[in-house]
Design a protein around this motif. Structure first.
Motif, PDB file in Angstrom:
ATOM      1  N   PRO A  73       0.808  -1.221   0.000  1.00  0.00           N
ATOM      2  CA  PRO A  73       0.000   0.000   0.000  1.00  0.00           C
ATOM      3  C   PRO A  73       0.837   1.265   0.000  1.00  0.00           C
ATOM      4  N   ALA A  74       2.037   1.209   0.616  1.00  0.00           N
ATOM      5  CA  ALA A  74       2.893   2.396   0.669  1.00  0.00           C
ATOM      6  C   ALA A  74       4.221   2.065   0.006  1.00  0.00           C
ATOM      7  N   PRO A  75       4.507   2.601  -1.179  1.00  0.00           N
ATOM      8  CA  PRO A  75       5.776   2.311  -1.851  1.00  0.00           C
ATOM      9  C   PRO A  75       6.941   2.815  -1.016  1.00  0.00           C
ATOM     10  N   PRO A  76       8.058   2.097  -1.014  1.00  0.00           N
ATOM     11  CA  PRO A  76       9.205   2.514  -0.208  1.00  0.00           C
ATOM     12  C   PRO A  76       9.811   3.811  -0.723  1.00  0.00           C
ATOM     13  N   LEU A  77      10.516   4.501   0.145  1.00  0.00           N
ATOM     14  CA  LEU A  77      11.155   5.766  -0.180  1.00  0.00           C
ATOM     15  C   LEU A  77      12.550   5.499  -0.740  1.00  0.00           C
ATOM     16  N   ASN A  78      12.834   6.052  -1.913  1.00  0.00           N
ATOM     17  CA  ASN A  78      14.167   5.942  -2.504  1.00  0.00           C
ATOM     18  C   ASN A  78      15.036   7.042  -1.907  1.00  0.00           C
ATOM     19  N   VAL A  79      15.918   6.669  -0.976  1.00  0.00           N
ATOM     20  CA  VAL A  79      16.708   7.678  -0.265  1.00  0.00           C
ATOM     21  C   VAL A  79      17.710   8.359  -1.193  1.00  0.00           C
ATOM     22  N   SER A  80      18.014   7.752  -2.341  1.00  0.00           N
ATOM     23  CA  SER A  80      18.934   8.383  -3.281  1.00  0.00           C
ATOM     24  C   SER A  80      18.319   9.601  -3.959  1.00  0.00           C
ATOM     25  N   ARG A  81      16.996   9.735  -3.882  1.00  0.00           N
ATOM     26  CA  ARG A  81      16.311  10.867  -4.502  1.00  0.00           C
ATOM     27  C   ARG A  81      15.848  11.907  -3.483  1.00  0.00           C
ATOM     28  N   THR A 111      24.159   8.735  -3.350  1.00  0.00           N
ATOM     29  CA  THR A 111      23.667   7.353  -3.348  1.00  0.00           C
ATOM     30  C   THR A 111      24.337   6.581  -2.228  1.00  0.00           C
ATOM     31  N   LEU A 112      23.654   5.547  -1.752  1.00  0.00           N
ATOM     32  CA  LEU A 112      24.206   4.637  -0.764  1.00  0.00           C
ATOM     33  C   LEU A 112      24.373   3.265  -1.400  1.00  0.00           C
ATOM     34  N   PRO A 113      25.426   2.511  -1.042  1.00  0.00           N
ATOM     35  CA  PRO A 113      25.599   1.174  -1.622  1.00  0.00           C
ATOM     36  C   PRO A 113      24.529   0.194  -1.175  1.00  0.00           C
ATOM     37  N   ASN A 114      24.013   0.409   0.029  1.00  0.00           N
ATOM     38  CA  ASN A 114      22.974  -0.463   0.587  1.00  0.00           C
ATOM     39  C   ASN A 114      22.327   0.222   1.773  1.00  0.00           C
ATOM     40  N   THR A 115      21.198  -0.323   2.209  1.00  0.00           N
ATOM     41  CA  THR A 115      20.508   0.266   3.355  1.00  0.00           C
ATOM     42  C   THR A 115      21.307   0.093   4.636  1.00  0.00           C
ATOM     43  N   GLY A 116      22.175  -0.926   4.671  1.00  0.00           N
ATOM     44  CA  GLY A 116      22.995  -1.147   5.855  1.00  0.00           C
ATOM     45  C   GLY A 116      23.930   0.000   6.151  1.00  0.00           C
ATOM     46  N   ALA A 117      24.203   0.858   5.147  1.00  0.00           N
ATOM     47  CA  ALA A 117      25.058   2.017   5.381  1.00  0.00           C
ATOM     48  C   ALA A 117      24.443   2.946   6.425  1.00  0.00           C
ATOM     49  N   GLN A 163      12.723  -1.999  11.556  1.00  0.00           N
ATOM     50  CA  GLN A 163      11.442  -1.413  11.153  1.00  0.00           C
ATOM     51  C   GLN A 163      11.608  -0.423  10.008  1.00  0.00           C
ATOM     52  N   LEU A 164      12.788   0.224   9.946  1.00  0.00           N
ATOM     53  CA  LEU A 164      13.025   1.217   8.901  1.00  0.00           C
ATOM     54  C   LEU A 164      13.325   0.572   7.548  1.00  0.00           C
ATOM     55  N   LYS A 165      14.093  -0.520   7.530  1.00  0.00           N
ATOM     56  CA  LYS A 165      14.597  -1.092   6.283  1.00  0.00           C
ATOM     57  C   LYS A 165      13.510  -1.400   5.249  1.00  0.00           C
ATOM     58  N   PRO A 166      12.366  -2.019   5.619  1.00  0.00           N
ATOM     59  CA  PRO A 166      11.354  -2.305   4.588  1.00  0.00           C
ATOM     60  C   PRO A 166      10.756  -1.051   3.945  1.00  0.00           C
ATOM     61  N   GLN A 167      10.938   0.115   4.565  1.00  0.00           N
ATOM     62  CA  GLN A 167      10.302   1.331   4.070  1.00  0.00           C
ATOM     63  C   GLN A 167      11.202   2.142   3.137  1.00  0.00           C
ATOM     64  N   ILE A 168      12.454   1.711   2.970  1.00  0.00           N
ATOM     65  CA  ILE A 168      13.378   2.502   2.147  1.00  0.00           C
ATOM     66  C   ILE A 168      14.075   1.610   1.122  1.00  0.00           C
ATOM     67  N   ILE A 169      14.547   2.235   0.038  1.00  0.00           N
ATOM     68  CA  ILE A 169      15.375   1.579  -0.963  1.00  0.00           C
ATOM     69  C   ILE A 169      16.501   2.532  -1.331  1.00  0.00           C
ATOM     70  N   VAL A 170      17.572   2.013  -1.935  1.00  0.00           N
ATOM     71  CA  VAL A 170      18.704   2.868  -2.324  1.00  0.00           C
ATOM     72  C   VAL A 170      18.798   3.028  -3.834  1.00  0.00           C
ATOM     73  N   ARG A 171      17.984   2.287  -4.587  1.00  0.00           N
ATOM     74  CA  ARG A 171      17.943   2.416  -6.055  1.00  0.00           C
ATOM     75  C   ARG A 171      16.598   1.905  -6.533  1.00  0.00           C
ATOM     76  N   ASP A 204      20.224  -3.888  -1.248  1.00  0.00           N
ATOM     77  CA  ASP A 204      21.538  -4.428  -0.900  1.00  0.00           C
ATOM     78  C   ASP A 204      22.595  -4.045  -1.929  1.00  0.00           C
ATOM     79  N   THR A 205      23.839  -4.277  -1.548  1.00  0.00           N
ATOM     80  CA  THR A 205      24.953  -4.045  -2.468  1.00  0.00           C
ATOM     81  C   THR A 205      24.846  -4.995  -3.659  1.00  0.00           C
ATOM     82  N   MET A 206      25.068  -4.491  -4.854  1.00  0.00           N
ATOM     83  CA  MET A 206      25.001  -5.328  -6.049  1.00  0.00           C
ATOM     84  C   MET A 206      26.331  -6.069  -6.206  1.00  0.00           C
ATOM     85  N   ILE A 207      26.453  -7.197  -5.485  1.00  0.00           N
ATOM     86  CA  ILE A 207      27.727  -7.915  -5.469  1.00  0.00           C
ATOM     87  C   ILE A 207      28.015  -8.598  -6.800  1.00  0.00           C
ATOM     88  N   PHE A 208      27.032  -8.625  -7.716  1.00  0.00           N
ATOM     89  CA  PHE A 208      27.318  -9.214  -9.019  1.00  0.00           C
ATOM     90  C   PHE A 208      28.222  -8.305  -9.860  1.00  0.00           C
TER      91      PHE A 208
END
Length: 485
Positions: free
Chosen positions: A58-66, A103-109, A151-159, A221-225
């Motif tokens: 119902p609530a799209p996550p927030l892209n912290v890079s923007r 930009t952040l490499p991952n939410t863990g930052a 609780q914060l992690k599901p609500q945010i994305i980095v890309r 997460d970090t794009m380890i590929f």
């Protein structure tokens, strides 16, 4: 026994005829390479499709890079009760994003942001943060508690998915181009060698790339590929450069130079190396692990050493010491086996890691057996080495190796720190069954160190028993081709 010797001119003429033959027949390699590329691209598409398939929320996550100002972070920080704490945390997160170039490499930052304890205690407006600072025993304090970050992690994305798709297509294409370029250059140069190597390597590294994509959340997460693909492309370029060197003529008189390099790196690892937290193994030397470089240097040394001495090893016999049923070469030629095994055991105890010592000894004894065309002495050497490892286990030293053997003997019940890893591995492979859950559809994020130590478990979960058999069959074919060479 008579020995037939050839002249340099005849050997060069033979090589020229072989190169001409390979030049006109290397087209099948390109066909097999294209077929392998089609197969592996299908696997990549399955993984990509699985990763972008997300249930609607119902609530799209927030892209912290923007985020262009700290106030936009307030809604996802509703878990912070104090308005002053929420403002402080939002400002620190926004500053961290700006410091990383937007930009952040991952939410863990965000979880790794640790303001100074003195700054928190000096700000009287803060509530929970100041209390945690007063109770802290370190000079820095986590910006968020583990519960708050969970609780914060599901609500945010980095890309967003567009950014993930762009990087995925870029590096998948780079791998395919690198292998095709290698084939084309080899064809033009008339490079000799088995035609199956490149297609098999593409299949193997392609499966690895698929697992790296599957292992992480594409948005958080970090794009380890990416570093994995960079390593594959770099490896192809290095392989191309190596194919321009005539190793037989260039290194024939310098076989001990790689040995000196391996010794220097080994000593540096023993005296200055470090291991993972809680482990006494020495595997890291600064930012990289030199063990792989040491292995390659040792292979170059052994190849140069045995290429000069294999006729003596096969033809001469030791007459002073006779062991029934075993034909020994003269002691001066058998000594390298004993010294090599002894060094492997010493390296094992000093580095406190079983893997490198076992690989070194296995490669050394295999090459020695090939040079002699007889296996008994190599088998005795391996038995001696394993005896040394067994003694180390019963003596309880090195502790890391003792603990790992204990985990292997009793995976379901042990008191070793991190001893549940083997159980996680078994559960993952059991859940995969014969055909697996499907590429990208597993739960590999819950496997401890799944991207390194337990990557085979990730493979077993997503690709099943069939996937494991496929990978090990590829390895078996590469080993067989190597032994033929």
């Amino acid at each position: 026994m008579a020995v037939t010797r050839s002249t340099p001119q005849s050997r060069e003429a033979s090589r020229s005829r072989t190169r001409t033959k390979i030049t006109t027949t290397r087209a099948p390699e390109l066909i097999w390479l294209i077929l392998a590329g089609i197969i592996i691209s299908g696997a990549w598409w399955l993984v990509y499709s699985a990763k972008i398939r997300r249930p609607e929320s119902p609530a799209p996550p927030l892209n912290v890079s923007r985020v262009d100002r700290a106030e936009k972070l307030y809604p996802v920080l509703a878990v912070i009760q104090s308005p002053a704490d929420r403002e402080f945390i939002a400002r620190r997160i926004f500053d961290a994003i700006a410091e990383d170039g937007g930009t952040l490499p991952n939410t863990g930052a965000i979880a790794r942001i640790r303001p100074a304890r003195a700054d928190l205690m000096g700000d009287r407006k803060l509530d929970d943060l100041r209390k945690r600072a007063e109770e802290a025993k370190t000079n820095t304090v986590g910006l968020l508690t583990p519960a708050q970050f969970a609780q914060l992690k599901p609500q945010i994305i980095v890309r967003d998915f567009a950014g993930f798709k762009r990087e995925f297509l870029l590096w998948a294409g780079a791998i395919l181009v690198a292998f095709v370029l290698t084939n084309l250059v080899w064809t033009i140069r008339g490079f000799t060698g088995p035609l199956a190597f490149l297609p098999l390597l593409l299949l193997l590294t392609g499966i690895g790339f698929a697992l790296m994509v599957a292992l992480r959340d594409p948005l958080r997460d970090t794009m380890i590929f990416i570093p994995f693909a960079q390593g594959v492309v770099g490896g192809c370029l290095l392989m191309l450069l190596a194919s321009f060197v005539n190793w037989e003529s260039t290194t024939a008189s310098y076989s001990f130079v790689p040995l000196l390099g391996a010794i220097v790196l080994s000593l540096a690892l023993i005296f200055f190396g470090s291991g993972p937290s809680g482990s006494d193994a020495r595997v890291n030397l600064g930012p990289f692990q030199p063990v792989e470089v040491i292995k390659i240097l040792l292979v170059f040394f052994l190849a140069g050493y045995f290429s000069k001495r294999w006729p003596l090893l096969r033809q001469l016999r030791e007459k002073r010491f006779v062991i029934p049923g075993i034909e020994l070469p003269p002691l001066e030629y058998a000594a390298p086996v004993m010294i090599g095994v002894g060094l492997a055991v010493v390296f094992f105890y000093l580095q406190r890691d079983l893997g490198p010592a076992l690989v070194f000894a296995a490669v050394f004894l295999t090459l020695y057996a090939i040079a002699r065309n007889r296996a008994p002495l190599a088998v005795i050497g391996m038995a001696t080495l394993l005896g040394g490892f067994l003694a180390g286990y019963f003596l309880g030293t090195p502790k890391t190796v003792h603990d790992r053997v204990s985990m292997w003997l009793s995976p379901w019940s042990n008191t070793v720190r991190g001893g549940d890893q083997v159980v996680h591995s078994l559960w993952a492979m059991a859940s995969g069954g014969p055909l697996g859950t499907g590429p990208g559809l597993g739960e590999s994020d819950v496997i401890p160190a799944g991207y390194t130590d337990l990557i085979v478990s990730v493979l077993g979960e997503e690709w099943g028993f069939l996937g494991i058999i496929t990978v090990y069959s590829i390895f078996a074919l590469l080993i067989w081709l190597g032994l033929r060479v």
